[in-house]
Write a protein that holds these residues in place. Sequence first.
Motif, PDB file in Angstrom:
ATOM      1  N   ALA A 105      43.480 118.649  14.935  1.00  0.00           N
ATOM      2  CA  ALA A 105      43.224 117.925  16.191  1.00  0.00           C
ATOM      3  C   ALA A 105      42.491 116.605  15.948  1.00  0.00           C
ATOM      4  O   ALA A 105      42.753 115.607  16.642  1.00  0.00           O
ATOM      5  CB  ALA A 105      42.433 118.805  17.155  1.00  0.00           C
ATOM      6  N   ALA A 106      41.598 116.570  14.955  1.00  0.00           N
ATOM      7  CA  ALA A 106      40.854 115.341  14.682  1.00  0.00           C
ATOM      8  C   ALA A 106      41.794 114.272  14.130  1.00  0.00           C
ATOM      9  O   ALA A 106      41.690 113.083  14.482  1.00  0.00           O
ATOM     10  CB  ALA A 106      39.728 115.625  13.684  1.00  0.00           C
ATOM     11  N   SER A 107      42.713 114.686  13.272  1.00  0.00           N
ATOM     12  CA  SER A 107      43.702 113.761  12.714  1.00  0.00           C
ATOM     13  C   SER A 107      44.590 113.212  13.839  1.00  0.00           C
ATOM     14  O   SER A 107      44.892 112.007  13.887  1.00  0.00           O
ATOM     15  CB  SER A 107      44.531 114.513  11.659  1.00  0.00           C
ATOM     16  OG  SER A 107      45.697 113.830  11.324  1.00  0.00           O
ATOM     17  N   VAL A 108      44.972 114.064  14.764  1.00  0.00           N
ATOM     18  CA  VAL A 108      45.814 113.633  15.893  1.00  0.00           C
ATOM     19  C   VAL A 108      45.050 112.645  16.770  1.00  0.00           C
ATOM     20  O   VAL A 108      45.571 111.576  17.128  1.00  0.00           O
ATOM     21  CB  VAL A 108      46.278 114.856  16.722  1.00  0.00           C
ATOM     22  CG1 VAL A 108      46.924 114.420  18.044  1.00  0.00           C
ATOM     23  CG2 VAL A 108      47.243 115.715  15.908  1.00  0.00           C
ATOM     24  N   ALA A 109      43.804 112.968  17.086  1.00  0.00           N
ATOM     25  CA  ALA A 109      42.998 112.088  17.954  1.00  0.00           C
ATOM     26  C   ALA A 109      42.845 110.708  17.302  1.00  0.00           C
ATOM     27  O   ALA A 109      43.001 109.669  17.967  1.00  0.00           O
ATOM     28  CB  ALA A 109      41.632 112.719  18.205  1.00  0.00           C
ATOM     29  N   ALA A 110      42.576 110.709  15.989  1.00  0.00           N
ATOM     30  CA  ALA A 110      42.386 109.439  15.283  1.00  0.00           C
ATOM     31  C   ALA A 110      43.691 108.637  15.273  1.00  0.00           C
ATOM     32  O   ALA A 110      43.687 107.423  15.517  1.00  0.00           O
ATOM     33  CB  ALA A 110      41.924 109.711  13.852  1.00  0.00           C
ATOM     34  N   ALA A 111      44.801 109.304  15.024  1.00  0.00           N
ATOM     35  CA  ALA A 111      46.084 108.598  14.933  1.00  0.00           C
ATOM     36  C   ALA A 111      46.480 108.004  16.285  1.00  0.00           C
ATOM     37  O   ALA A 111      46.912 106.848  16.368  1.00  0.00           O
ATOM     38  CB  ALA A 111      47.165 109.558  14.437  1.00  0.00           C
ATOM     39  N   VAL A 112      46.301 108.775  17.334  1.00  0.00           N
ATOM     40  CA  VAL A 112      46.715 108.328  18.675  1.00  0.00           C
ATOM     41  C   VAL A 112      45.830 107.156  19.125  1.00  0.00           C
ATOM     42  O   VAL A 112      46.323 106.178  19.711  1.00  0.00           O
ATOM     43  CB  VAL A 112      46.680 109.528  19.656  1.00  0.00           C
ATOM     44  CG1 VAL A 112      46.840 109.081  21.102  1.00  0.00           C
ATOM     45  CG2 VAL A 112      47.777 110.535  19.285  1.00  0.00           C
ATOM     46  N   ALA A 113      44.543 107.214  18.817  1.00  0.00           N
ATOM     47  CA  ALA A 113      43.630 106.106  19.156  1.00  0.00           C
ATOM     48  C   ALA A 113      43.973 104.871  18.323  1.00  0.00           C
ATOM     49  O   ALA A 113      43.992 103.748  18.839  1.00  0.00           O
ATOM     50  CB  ALA A 113      42.186 106.533  18.911  1.00  0.00           C
ATOM     51  N   HIS A 114      44.279 105.083  17.046  1.00  0.00           N
ATOM     52  CA  HIS A 114      44.625 103.969  16.148  1.00  0.00           C
ATOM     53  C   HIS A 114      45.878 103.229  16.650  1.00  0.00           C
ATOM     54  O   HIS A 114      45.933 101.991  16.639  1.00  0.00           O
ATOM     55  CB  HIS A 114      44.852 104.522  14.739  1.00  0.00           C
ATOM     56  CG  HIS A 114      45.317 103.513  13.754  1.00  0.00           C
ATOM     57  ND1 HIS A 114      44.488 102.570  13.197  1.00  0.00           N
ATOM     58  CD2 HIS A 114      46.563 103.279  13.224  1.00  0.00           C
ATOM     59  CE1 HIS A 114      45.185 101.806  12.375  1.00  0.00           C
ATOM     60  NE2 HIS A 114      46.441 102.209  12.376  1.00  0.00           N
ATOM     61  N   VAL A 115      46.854 103.979  17.107  1.00  0.00           N
ATOM     62  CA  VAL A 115      48.095 103.357  17.607  1.00  0.00           C
ATOM     63  C   VAL A 115      47.777 102.495  18.829  1.00  0.00           C
ATOM     64  O   VAL A 115      48.235 101.348  18.933  1.00  0.00           O
ATOM     65  CB  VAL A 115      49.152 104.440  17.947  1.00  0.00           C
ATOM     66  CG1 VAL A 115      50.346 103.824  18.680  1.00  0.00           C
ATOM     67  CG2 VAL A 115      49.620 105.142  16.677  1.00  0.00           C
ATOM     68  N   ALA A 116      46.961 103.035  19.753  1.00  0.00           N
ATOM     69  CA  ALA A 116      46.625 102.262  20.964  1.00  0.00           C
ATOM     70  C   ALA A 116      45.905 100.970  20.607  1.00  0.00           C
ATOM     71  O   ALA A 116      46.183  99.911  21.179  1.00  0.00           O
ATOM     72  CB  ALA A 116      45.764 103.115  21.901  1.00  0.00           C
ATOM     73  N   GLU A 117      45.003 101.041  19.622  1.00  0.00           N
ATOM     74  CA  GLU A 117      44.208  99.860  19.251  1.00  0.00           C
ATOM     75  C   GLU A 117      45.029  98.814  18.507  1.00  0.00           C
ATOM     76  O   GLU A 117      44.855  97.615  18.718  1.00  0.00           O
ATOM     77  CB  GLU A 117      43.049 100.281  18.322  1.00  0.00           C
ATOM     78  CG  GLU A 117      41.859 100.821  19.089  1.00  0.00           C
ATOM     79  CD  GLU A 117      41.004 101.731  18.204  1.00  0.00           C
ATOM     80  OE1 GLU A 117      41.008 101.547  16.965  1.00  0.00           O
ATOM     81  OE2 GLU A 117      40.357 102.643  18.755  1.00  0.00           O
ATOM     82  N   THR A 118      45.926  99.262  17.635  1.00  0.00           N
ATOM     83  CA  THR A 118      46.607  98.311  16.754  1.00  0.00           C
ATOM     84  C   THR A 118      47.995  97.895  17.270  1.00  0.00           C
ATOM     85  O   THR A 118      48.458  96.798  16.960  1.00  0.00           O
ATOM     86  CB  THR A 118      46.765  98.898  15.331  1.00  0.00           C
ATOM     87  OG1 THR A 118      47.453 100.145  15.442  1.00  0.00           O
ATOM     88  CG2 THR A 118      45.418  99.098  14.672  1.00  0.00           C
ATOM     89  N   ILE A 119      48.645  98.757  18.027  1.00  0.00           N
ATOM     90  CA  ILE A 119      50.015  98.437  18.473  1.00  0.00           C
ATOM     91  C   ILE A 119      50.089  98.407  20.003  1.00  0.00           C
ATOM     92  O   ILE A 119      50.697  97.532  20.599  1.00  0.00           O
ATOM     93  CB  ILE A 119      51.027  99.453  17.900  1.00  0.00           C
ATOM     94  CG1 ILE A 119      50.953  99.424  16.364  1.00  0.00           C
ATOM     95  CG2 ILE A 119      52.457  99.130  18.356  1.00  0.00           C
ATOM     96  CD1 ILE A 119      51.373 100.682  15.706  1.00  0.00           C
ATOM     97  N   GLY A 120      49.425  99.372  20.617  1.00  0.00           N
ATOM     98  CA  GLY A 120      49.409  99.449  22.073  1.00  0.00           C
ATOM     99  C   GLY A 120      49.464 100.908  22.493  1.00  0.00           C
ATOM    100  O   GLY A 120      49.797 101.773  21.679  1.00  0.00           O
TER     101      GLY A 120
END
Length: 244
Positions: free
Chosen positions: A59-74
């Motif tokens: 779950a932590a990996s998922v949370a980090a990945a989903v937040a990273h996508v929003a910040e860097t791509i949208g």
Amino acid sequence: MSARVVLVTGGASGIGRGIATAFAAEGDRVVIADRDADAASRVAKEIDAHAVTVDITDAASVAAAVAHVAETIGPVEVLVNNAGLVAGGGPLTSLPLEVFDTVVAVNLRGTFTVTQAVANQMIEHGTRGRIVNVSSIGARQPTAGLGHYEATKAAVDALTRTGALELAGHGIRVNGVAPGPVHTPMTAGLMDDPQARAAWESRIPLGRIATTDDIAPLVLFLASDQAGHITGAVIQVDGGQLLT
Ligand SMILES: NC(=O)c1ccc[n+]([C@@H]2O[C@H](COP(=O)([O-])OP(=O)(O)OC[C@H]3O[C@@H](n4cnc5c(N)ncnc54)[C@H](O)[C@@H]3O)[C@@H](O)[C@H]2O)c1
């Protein structure tokens, strides 16, 4: 249509790769989210997409990945929950519990975890998003030795319907596609064995195993505005196998 941010889990191989390629060809901004970092970067480079490393059982990996996508791509606008595995087979009486647990962790818990993270992001950003879950006709038609896998896919179908109901008020649609057998690295071992392949083919009225190109168009359709009044549906792409 403007380029949407499309997150495809398990997009580094097989069906997910085919889906990612089809969205990229439409001009969408595709993110390949896979635990195989090398394969994800390779495919992303090939199709001019982005890659993010994620283990959907964590779950932590998922949370980090989903937040990273929003910040860097949208913020994610289209989620394709495709990552999944079979992890072995065997009758219910002797299937090792570790195999059962592995499949439940990826196919069911992983799909739930990614859906939860992305749906919350969509709600937060007011995104009228689309979620497409990759199920299997095994959820509805048993094959001996695959009970553990089929149970997870039946559960994914249940999540598809509950997600559709709960997220409808936010303008988020949730649907599923249920392939029959498809040529991918997952099934390569089976398909290379002429006898096993003939046995699978004999169950399919249209007489052939699907390719990833048979599956991707339905995913694109369900994510499109043309499917604007479709939610909670799980549609098979199986050459008629469910009719038998
Ligand atoms: N191939 C078929 O015949 C078939 C039929 C019906 C449904 N499906 C479903 O289609 C989906 C894709 O299957 P495929 O045949 O393309 O498989 P595949 O093995 O070719 O690809 C699966 C991808 O998922 C990734 N993955 C696995 N576990 C992960 C995790 N914990 N976190 C992140 N990524 C992970 C793998 O690294 C791989 O890139 C699966 O959900 C599968 O159950 C496949």
